[in-house]
Motif scaffolding. Sequence first.
Motif, PDB file in Angstrom:
ATOM      1  N   THR A  12     -16.390   2.934 -33.688  1.00  0.00           N
ATOM      2  CA  THR A  12     -17.805   2.766 -34.124  1.00  0.00           C
ATOM      3  C   THR A  12     -17.985   1.314 -34.119  1.00  0.00           C
ATOM      4  OG1 THR A  12     -17.472   2.672 -36.437  1.00  0.00           O
ATOM      5  CG2 THR A  12     -17.714   4.820 -35.485  1.00  0.00           C
ATOM      6  N   THR A  13     -19.166   1.036 -33.929  1.00  0.00           N
ATOM      7  CA  THR A  13     -19.548  -0.462 -33.876  1.00  0.00           C
ATOM      8  C   THR A  13     -21.124  -0.745 -34.395  1.00  0.00           C
ATOM      9  OG1 THR A  13     -19.465  -2.585 -32.719  1.00  0.00           O
ATOM     10  CG2 THR A  13     -19.830  -0.780 -31.500  1.00  0.00           C
ATOM     11  N   HIS A  14     -21.414  -2.094 -34.944  1.00  0.00           N
ATOM     12  CA  HIS A  14     -22.653  -2.190 -35.240  1.00  0.00           C
ATOM     13  C   HIS A  14     -23.196  -3.236 -34.131  1.00  0.00           C
ATOM     14  CE1 HIS A  14     -23.752  -0.424 -39.136  1.00  0.00           C
ATOM     15  NE2 HIS A  14     -22.468  -0.441 -39.066  1.00  0.00           N
ATOM     16  N   TYR A  15     -22.108  -3.865 -33.376  1.00  0.00           N
ATOM     17  CA  TYR A  15     -22.308  -4.813 -32.270  1.00  0.00           C
ATOM     18  C   TYR A  15     -22.886  -4.396 -30.815  1.00  0.00           C
ATOM     19  CZ  TYR A  15     -19.850  -7.791 -35.797  1.00  0.00           C
ATOM     20  OH  TYR A  15     -19.578  -8.534 -36.726  1.00  0.00           O
ATOM     21  N   MET A  16     -23.982  -4.185 -30.747  1.00  0.00           N
ATOM     22  CA  MET A  16     -24.774  -3.536 -29.627  1.00  0.00           C
ATOM     23  C   MET A  16     -24.085  -4.278 -28.282  1.00  0.00           C
ATOM     24  SD  MET A  16     -28.421  -3.065 -30.988  1.00  0.00           S
ATOM     25  CE  MET A  16     -28.285  -4.308 -31.982  1.00  0.00           C
ATOM     26  N   ASP A  17     -23.899  -5.542 -28.234  1.00  0.00           N
ATOM     27  CA  ASP A  17     -23.362  -6.279 -27.119  1.00  0.00           C
ATOM     28  C   ASP A  17     -22.047  -5.753 -26.818  1.00  0.00           C
ATOM     29  OD1 ASP A  17     -22.518  -7.372 -29.614  1.00  0.00           O
ATOM     30  OD2 ASP A  17     -21.935  -9.232 -28.596  1.00  0.00           O
ATOM     31  N   GLU A  18     -21.298  -5.371 -27.863  1.00  0.00           N
ATOM     32  CA  GLU A  18     -20.014  -4.989 -27.764  1.00  0.00           C
ATOM     33  C   GLU A  18     -19.767  -3.717 -27.224  1.00  0.00           C
ATOM     34  OE1 GLU A  18     -17.221  -6.276 -30.901  1.00  0.00           O
ATOM     35  OE2 GLU A  18     -17.196  -4.147 -31.329  1.00  0.00           O
ATOM     36  N   ALA A  19     -20.779  -2.840 -27.694  1.00  0.00           N
ATOM     37  CA  ALA A  19     -20.782  -1.297 -27.175  1.00  0.00           C
ATOM     38  C   ALA A  19     -21.305  -1.277 -25.738  1.00  0.00           C
ATOM     39  CB  ALA A  19     -21.674  -0.479 -28.042  1.00  0.00           C
ATOM     40  N   ASP A  20     -22.190  -2.200 -25.543  1.00  0.00           N
ATOM     41  CA  ASP A  20     -22.648  -2.486 -23.983  1.00  0.00           C
ATOM     42  C   ASP A  20     -21.698  -2.959 -23.045  1.00  0.00           C
ATOM     43  OD1 ASP A  20     -24.138  -2.797 -21.818  1.00  0.00           O
ATOM     44  OD2 ASP A  20     -26.050  -3.859 -22.884  1.00  0.00           O
ATOM     45  N   SER A  21     -20.806  -3.934 -23.187  1.00  0.00           N
ATOM     46  CA  SER A  21     -19.866  -4.473 -22.393  1.00  0.00           C
ATOM     47  C   SER A  21     -18.651  -3.802 -22.442  1.00  0.00           C
ATOM     48  CB  SER A  21     -19.824  -5.907 -22.754  1.00  0.00           C
ATOM     49  OG  SER A  21     -19.212  -6.196 -23.837  1.00  0.00           O
ATOM     50  N   MET A  22     -18.279  -3.040 -23.344  1.00  0.00           N
ATOM     51  CA  MET A  22     -16.571  -2.478 -23.535  1.00  0.00           C
ATOM     52  C   MET A  22     -16.505  -1.124 -23.382  1.00  0.00           C
ATOM     53  SD  MET A  22     -15.049  -5.272 -24.105  1.00  0.00           S
ATOM     54  CE  MET A  22     -15.218  -6.918 -24.699  1.00  0.00           C
ATOM     55  N   ALA A  23     -17.607  -0.270 -23.811  1.00  0.00           N
ATOM     56  CA  ALA A  23     -17.524   1.170 -23.647  1.00  0.00           C
ATOM     57  C   ALA A  23     -18.220   1.439 -22.477  1.00  0.00           C
ATOM     58  CB  ALA A  23     -18.074   1.660 -24.919  1.00  0.00           C
ATOM     59  N   GLU A  24     -17.508   2.664 -21.919  1.00  0.00           N
ATOM     60  CA  GLU A  24     -18.127   3.259 -20.458  1.00  0.00           C
ATOM     61  C   GLU A  24     -18.969   4.179 -21.117  1.00  0.00           C
ATOM     62  OE1 GLU A  24     -14.270   4.636 -20.240  1.00  0.00           O
ATOM     63  OE2 GLU A  24     -13.844   2.710 -19.941  1.00  0.00           O
ATOM     64  N   ARG A  25     -18.887   4.815 -22.370  1.00  0.00           N
ATOM     65  CA  ARG A  25     -19.790   5.840 -22.725  1.00  0.00           C
ATOM     66  C   ARG A  25     -20.490   5.486 -24.099  1.00  0.00           C
ATOM     67  NH1 ARG A  25     -18.017  11.889 -23.500  1.00  0.00           N
ATOM     68  NH2 ARG A  25     -19.601  12.731 -24.981  1.00  0.00           N
ATOM     69  N   VAL A  26     -21.622   5.559 -24.524  1.00  0.00           N
ATOM     70  CA  VAL A  26     -22.268   5.141 -25.774  1.00  0.00           C
ATOM     71  C   VAL A  26     -22.795   6.240 -26.254  1.00  0.00           C
ATOM     72  CG1 VAL A  26     -23.836   3.775 -27.001  1.00  0.00           C
ATOM     73  CG2 VAL A  26     -22.764   2.647 -24.884  1.00  0.00           C
ATOM     74  N   VAL A  27     -22.657   6.598 -27.909  1.00  0.00           N
ATOM     75  CA  VAL A  27     -23.189   7.708 -28.234  1.00  0.00           C
ATOM     76  C   VAL A  27     -23.983   7.118 -29.504  1.00  0.00           C
ATOM     77  CG1 VAL A  27     -22.439   9.962 -29.614  1.00  0.00           C
ATOM     78  CG2 VAL A  27     -21.243   9.480 -27.821  1.00  0.00           C
ATOM     79  N   VAL A  28     -25.345   7.456 -29.290  1.00  0.00           N
ATOM     80  CA  VAL A  28     -26.246   6.817 -30.567  1.00  0.00           C
ATOM     81  C   VAL A  28     -26.569   7.990 -31.368  1.00  0.00           C
ATOM     82  CG1 VAL A  28     -28.292   5.623 -30.806  1.00  0.00           C
ATOM     83  CG2 VAL A  28     -27.258   5.484 -28.690  1.00  0.00           C
ATOM     84  N   VAL A  29     -26.173   7.627 -32.668  1.00  0.00           N
ATOM     85  CA  VAL A  29     -26.217   8.492 -33.910  1.00  0.00           C
ATOM     86  C   VAL A  29     -27.316   8.009 -34.747  1.00  0.00           C
ATOM     87  CG1 VAL A  29     -25.260   9.521 -35.797  1.00  0.00           C
ATOM     88  CG2 VAL A  29     -23.851   9.352 -33.645  1.00  0.00           C
ATOM     89  N   ASP A  30     -28.229   8.941 -35.174  1.00  0.00           N
ATOM     90  CA  ASP A  30     -29.358   8.484 -36.175  1.00  0.00           C
ATOM     91  C   ASP A  30     -29.658   9.664 -37.087  1.00  0.00           C
ATOM     92  OD1 ASP A  30     -31.237   6.708 -37.177  1.00  0.00           O
ATOM     93  OD2 ASP A  30     -32.796   7.417 -35.877  1.00  0.00           O
ATOM     94  N   HIS A  31     -29.755   9.453 -38.266  1.00  0.00           N
ATOM     95  CA  HIS A  31     -30.014  10.706 -39.542  1.00  0.00           C
ATOM     96  C   HIS A  31     -29.126  11.626 -38.921  1.00  0.00           C
ATOM     97  CE1 HIS A  31     -33.358   8.442 -40.902  1.00  0.00           C
ATOM     98  NE2 HIS A  31     -33.847   8.320 -39.634  1.00  0.00           N
ATOM     99  N   GLY A  32     -27.765  11.434 -38.775  1.00  0.00           N
ATOM    100  CA  GLY A  32     -26.832  12.467 -38.662  1.00  0.00           C
ATOM    101  C   GLY A  32     -26.986  13.320 -37.302  1.00  0.00           C
TER     102      GLY A  32
END
Length: 334
Positions: free
Chosen positions: A194-214
Motif C-alpha cells: 500500500t502507498t499514499h505516494y501516487m507517483d510511486e504507485a505510478d512508476s513502480m507497480a505494474e498494477r494499481v488497485v484503487v480502494v475507496d470506502h472499503g
Amino acid sequence: MIDARSLTRDFVVSRSQTVHAVRGISLRIEPGELVAVLGPNGAGKTTTMRMLTTLIAPTSGTATVAGHDVVREPAQVRRHIGYVGQGNGAGHTQRVRDELNTQGRIYGLDRRAARQRAAELLDALDLTELATRKVSALSGGQRRRLDVAMGLVHGPSLLFLDEPSTGLDPQNRANLWEHILRMRAEREMTVVLTTHYMDEADSMAERVVVVDHGEIIADDSAATLKAKLAGDRIVVTVAGDDARPLARLVDRLPGARDVVLDGNRVEAHVGDGPAAVPELLRAAVAADVPVATAQVHQPTLDDVFLALTGRSLRESENEHGDPQDPKTPKDVPA
Ligand SMILES: Nc1ncnc2c1ncn2[C@@H]1O[C@H](COP(=O)(O)OP(=O)(O)OP(=O)(O)O)[C@@H](O)[C@H]1O
Ligand SMILES: [Mg+2]
C-alpha cells in the motif's frame, strides 16, 4: 497467489455504531505480480491486508493465499508470506543483527541457519554496517529496510508491505524501492504493497488497485487507468483577452470535453494531448486565431482518483472525520 472473494470486515465500535471497513473486496493476484494498493486514509487497505495475512478474520467472504484458506489454514498461509505492517515493528532494544536472528529462530530456523539468513539479509538490504547498532538508533529509512528484512527472514513467496515508504525522504524512498525491486527479481516474489505516494504507485507497480470506502473502484495498470479515465488535458492561451473563438476550435477537437473558457485561456480534456495540440494549431492558423501558448498536461493517478470519485486523493487525505463512518455521505462523482 491470492484469491479473495467478496471479503468484508465490520468493526463494532459500540452498540450503536459499526464501521464497515471493507465492503466486499474480490481480488486475484498471480505469482510474481507487483501490486500497489492506493486509497485515502480509512479506505480499508490495512484491514484488507490484515485479513489476507490471517491477523483478523473476515466478517464474510473467503480468501486463499498461497493456496491456503486464511480462516481454516492460517499457519500454512503464514509460512508462505511476509508481512511488514504499517509503522512497524521491530523491537527497540535489540541490535539489528540480533533482531533478525531472533526472527529467524521464531520461524523455526536453527541457530546456524538463522545466523546465515541474518547475514544474507543484512547484505541484501545494505544493513551490514549497521548490524551492531541498536534498532532504536536507526534512521527512519534504515529502520524501514530492517522491517523489510524481518519480513523476508523465512523466505516468503509473497510479501505484504503496508506503506513501506511513508515518512521517508525521497532519497530513502528511492533506496528502499531499489531494494524491494531487487529482492523481488532475485527471489521471484509476489509483492503487494500500500502507498499514499501516487507517483510511486505510478512508476513502480505494474498494477494499481484503487480502494475507496472499503471497495475496489479501479484495478489496472497505471497507464491504462490514466488513459481510460483521465485523458490528457490541454491548456491554450490566445494573444489578447478573448479566447471565445479558440474555445470553439477546442470544442471541435476529437474527444474534447470539459472545455473551460477563462479570459484568454481555454482548458479541456482531450483523448490524446500530443496529437490534439498540432491539430488545434493548424485550425487556429486557418481561422486566424492568434494562439500564444499551448501546453499538454498528462494525467496523474490523482486525476484518475478524481475522475472516479469526484474528490482528489490529496483532498481525501485531509478530510476531517471518518470517511468510513456510515453517517458520512459518499461524495457524488463529478
Ligand atoms: N480495530 C478497529 N476498530 C474499529 N475501527 C477500525 C479498526 N481498524 C480499522 N478501523 C476502521 O476501519 C476503516 C478502515 O481502516 P484501515 O486501517 O483499513 O484504513 P487504511 O486504508 O489502511 O487507511 P490509512 O491509509 O490511514 O492507513 C477506518 O474507518 C478505521 O477507522
Ligand atoms: Mg493503513
